[in-house]
Design a protein around this motif. Structure first.
Motif, mmCIF file in Angstrom:
data_model
loop_
_atom_site.group_PDB
_atom_site.id
_atom_site.type_symbol
_atom_site.label_atom_id
_atom_site.label_comp_id
_atom_site.label_asym_id
_atom_site.label_seq_id
_atom_site.Cartn_x
_atom_site.Cartn_y
_atom_site.Cartn_z
ATOM 1 N N GLY A 85 0.804 -1.217 0.000
ATOM 2 C CA GLY A 85 0.000 0.000 0.000
ATOM 3 C C GLY A 85 0.836 1.266 0.000
ATOM 4 O O GLY A 85 0.524 2.236 -0.699
ATOM 5 N N ILE A 86 1.906 1.275 0.771
ATOM 6 C CA ILE A 86 2.776 2.452 0.838
ATOM 7 C C ILE A 86 3.458 2.683 -0.506
ATOM 8 O O ILE A 86 3.533 3.819 -0.998
ATOM 9 C CB ILE A 86 3.817 2.291 1.958
ATOM 10 C CG1 ILE A 86 3.130 2.367 3.326
ATOM 11 C CG2 ILE A 86 4.917 3.345 1.850
ATOM 12 C CD1 ILE A 86 4.017 1.988 4.492
ATOM 13 N N SER B 64 0.273 9.353 -6.831
ATOM 14 C CA SER B 64 -0.119 10.403 -5.881
ATOM 15 C C SER B 64 -1.626 10.626 -5.836
ATOM 16 O O SER B 64 -2.140 11.219 -4.888
ATOM 17 C CB SER B 64 0.581 11.719 -6.228
ATOM 18 O OG SER B 64 0.232 12.131 -7.543
ATOM 19 N N ASN B 65 -2.360 10.148 -6.861
ATOM 20 C CA ASN B 65 -3.813 10.350 -6.890
ATOM 21 C C ASN B 65 -4.566 9.369 -6.006
ATOM 22 O O ASN B 65 -5.784 9.428 -5.894
ATOM 23 C CB ASN B 65 -4.332 10.217 -8.328
ATOM 24 C CG ASN B 65 -4.130 8.815 -8.897
ATOM 25 O OD1 ASN B 65 -3.026 8.281 -8.839
ATOM 26 N ND2 ASN B 65 -5.170 8.225 -9.455
ATOM 27 N N LEU B 66 -3.844 8.477 -5.348
ATOM 28 C CA LEU B 66 -4.487 7.448 -4.533
ATOM 29 C C LEU B 66 -4.740 7.907 -3.107
ATOM 30 O O LEU B 66 -3.902 8.571 -2.489
ATOM 31 C CB LEU B 66 -3.605 6.194 -4.481
ATOM 32 C CG LEU B 66 -3.551 5.278 -5.694
ATOM 33 C CD1 LEU B 66 -2.554 4.148 -5.433
ATOM 34 C CD2 LEU B 66 -4.919 4.704 -6.027
ATOM 35 N N SER B 67 -5.895 7.499 -2.586
ATOM 36 C CA SER B 67 -6.148 7.540 -1.154
ATOM 37 C C SER B 67 -6.001 6.099 -0.673
ATOM 38 O O SER B 67 -6.741 5.219 -1.115
ATOM 39 C CB SER B 67 -7.552 8.062 -0.870
ATOM 40 O OG SER B 67 -7.835 7.996 0.513
ATOM 41 N N VAL B 68 -5.034 5.844 0.193
ATOM 42 C CA VAL B 68 -4.658 4.473 0.551
ATOM 43 C C VAL B 68 -5.002 4.161 2.001
ATOM 44 O O VAL B 68 -4.708 4.941 2.908
ATOM 45 C CB VAL B 68 -3.154 4.228 0.304
ATOM 46 C CG1 VAL B 68 -2.729 2.848 0.823
ATOM 47 C CG2 VAL B 68 -2.841 4.345 -1.186
ATOM 48 N N ILE B 69 -5.625 2.995 2.175
ATOM 49 C CA ILE B 69 -5.945 2.469 3.500
ATOM 50 C C ILE B 69 -5.087 1.233 3.741
ATOM 51 O O ILE B 69 -5.072 0.313 2.928
ATOM 52 C CB ILE B 69 -7.432 2.078 3.610
ATOM 53 C CG1 ILE B 69 -8.338 3.273 3.299
ATOM 54 C CG2 ILE B 69 -7.740 1.498 4.990
ATOM 55 C CD1 ILE B 69 -9.780 2.874 3.024
ATOM 56 N N LEU B 70 -4.372 1.215 4.851
ATOM 57 C CA LEU B 70 -3.626 0.033 5.261
ATOM 58 C C LEU B 70 -4.411 -0.644 6.372
ATOM 59 O O LEU B 70 -4.627 -0.052 7.431
ATOM 60 C CB LEU B 70 -2.230 0.404 5.770
ATOM 61 C CG LEU B 70 -1.337 1.250 4.856
ATOM 62 C CD1 LEU B 70 0.017 1.477 5.513
ATOM 63 C CD2 LEU B 70 -1.168 0.599 3.492
ATOM 64 N N ASN C 168 7.366 9.026 4.390
ATOM 65 C CA ASN C 168 6.503 10.190 4.111
ATOM 66 C C ASN C 168 5.328 9.832 3.210
ATOM 67 O O ASN C 168 5.008 10.550 2.244
ATOM 68 C CB ASN C 168 7.323 11.325 3.485
ATOM 69 C CG ASN C 168 8.365 11.888 4.427
ATOM 70 O OD1 ASN C 168 8.080 12.162 5.592
ATOM 71 N ND2 ASN C 168 9.587 12.042 3.936
ATOM 72 N N ALA C 169 4.692 8.718 3.510
ATOM 73 C CA ALA C 169 3.514 8.283 2.758
ATOM 74 C C ALA C 169 2.260 8.640 3.544
ATOM 75 O O ALA C 169 2.071 8.186 4.678
ATOM 76 C CB ALA C 169 3.565 6.777 2.518
ATOM 77 N N ASP C 170 1.401 9.439 2.944
ATOM 78 C CA ASP C 170 0.161 9.871 3.583
ATOM 79 C C ASP C 170 -0.906 8.797 3.392
ATOM 80 O O ASP C 170 -1.596 8.756 2.369
ATOM 81 C CB ASP C 170 -0.297 11.199 2.982
ATOM 82 C CG ASP C 170 -1.549 11.750 3.659
ATOM 83 O OD1 ASP C 170 -1.907 11.239 4.740
ATOM 84 O OD2 ASP C 170 -2.174 12.665 3.095
#
Length: 274
Positions: A128-129, A136-142, A161-163
């Motif tokens: 995911g990271i 950069s267009n991704l909203s990621v859930i771990l 530094n991964a949001d």
């Protein structure tokens, strides 16, 4: 003892223990212990090893001789060109998992709108990271059922530094937000299979599953339709011998096969089950 002598003795010991990467492992252990890189070792073969560092290197060598994975000894593993912290709380990132990232980037190359991805059973967070840092267009859930694993994932996200968003859950249970992509490197090893000695040190919860290794994967496939958007993609890592059964189950739940590459299976969600 000088560097060249320690490397010679360590390599011989590792070879005797039938560890195929004997020389590499010896160099990694000593370089990490000396807080240098392997190039430094090659350029300073006649340098004396500090006695305290010598003891630490020997202790780490003993761990490797007991078949503790080198990644756990060093505390990290390289994945897709980045360094991820690992511990016995998480599965060690595999090279074959990089195929999943490569396929994902290929299949989403034209996407520019914001999309949501969930990495189920994230472990170290490497999948995911990496996806977040590459897209950069991704909203990621771990997500993971294991709190210790999520602690490692959060540590890696912060270091790189991964949001990303962190949430504890079992598979997709409780997942309310629709997602466009699902990554699933779930346990798929059956306990009857022959496995390497190193696997005894990795978390069982991340490795083994019932029903010929497919229990959790099949559960995820049945849950995915209520979370995945139309034309959404499900990326699954599994043994090639399991692919046919996975595809059969996926087709019953509205998926079609998109792509297969070695251990990676990509399914596209077309419709809900009738």
């Amino acid at each position: 003892m000088i560097i060249s002598e320690w490397l010679k003795i360590a390599t011989k010991s590792l070879k005797t223990a039938n560890i195929p990467s004997a020389r590499l492992d010896a160099e990694l252990i000593l370089a990490n212990t000396l807080r240098k890189n392997r190039t430094y070792l090659h350029a300073h073969l006649d340098e004396e090893i500090d006695p305290r560092r010598f003891d630490i290197a020997n202790a780490r060598l003993d761990l490797r001789l007991d078949r503790v994975p080198i990644a756990y000894i060093l505390g990290y593993k390289e994945f897709y060109g980045r360094r991820f912290t690992v511990s016995p709380s998480v599965l060690i990132p595999r090279p074959e998992s990089e195929d999943l990232i490569s396929l994902f980037l290929e299949l989403t190359a034209s996407e520019i709108a914001e999309k949501v991805l969930i990495d189920v059973g994230t472990g170290s967070g490497c999948l995911g990271i990496t996806a977040k840092l590459e897209r950069s267009n991704l909203s990621v859930i771990l997500s993971d059922i294991s709190k210790p694993a999520l602690n490692i994932a959060e540590k890696n996200a912060n270091a790189l530094n991964a949001d990303v968003h962190i949430q504890q859950q079992s598979l997709l249970n409780g997942q309310l937000k629709p997602v466009d992509y699902i990554f699933a490197n779930l346990p798929y090893v059956d306990k009857s299979w022959d496995v390497s000695p190193e696997l005894q040190y990795e978390p069982e919860i991340a490795l083994f599953a019932e029903d010929e290794g497919l229990k959790l994967i099949l559960q995820l496939i049945s849950q995915a339709p209520r979370c995945l958007t139309s034309e959404g993609l499900l990326f699954i890592e599994a043994d090639p011998q399991q692919h046919n059964r996975i595809i059969d189950e996926a087709m019953k739940n509205g998926f079609v096969k998109e792509r297969v590459l070695n251990y990676i299976l990509v399914l596209r969600f077309i419709c809900t089950q009738n």
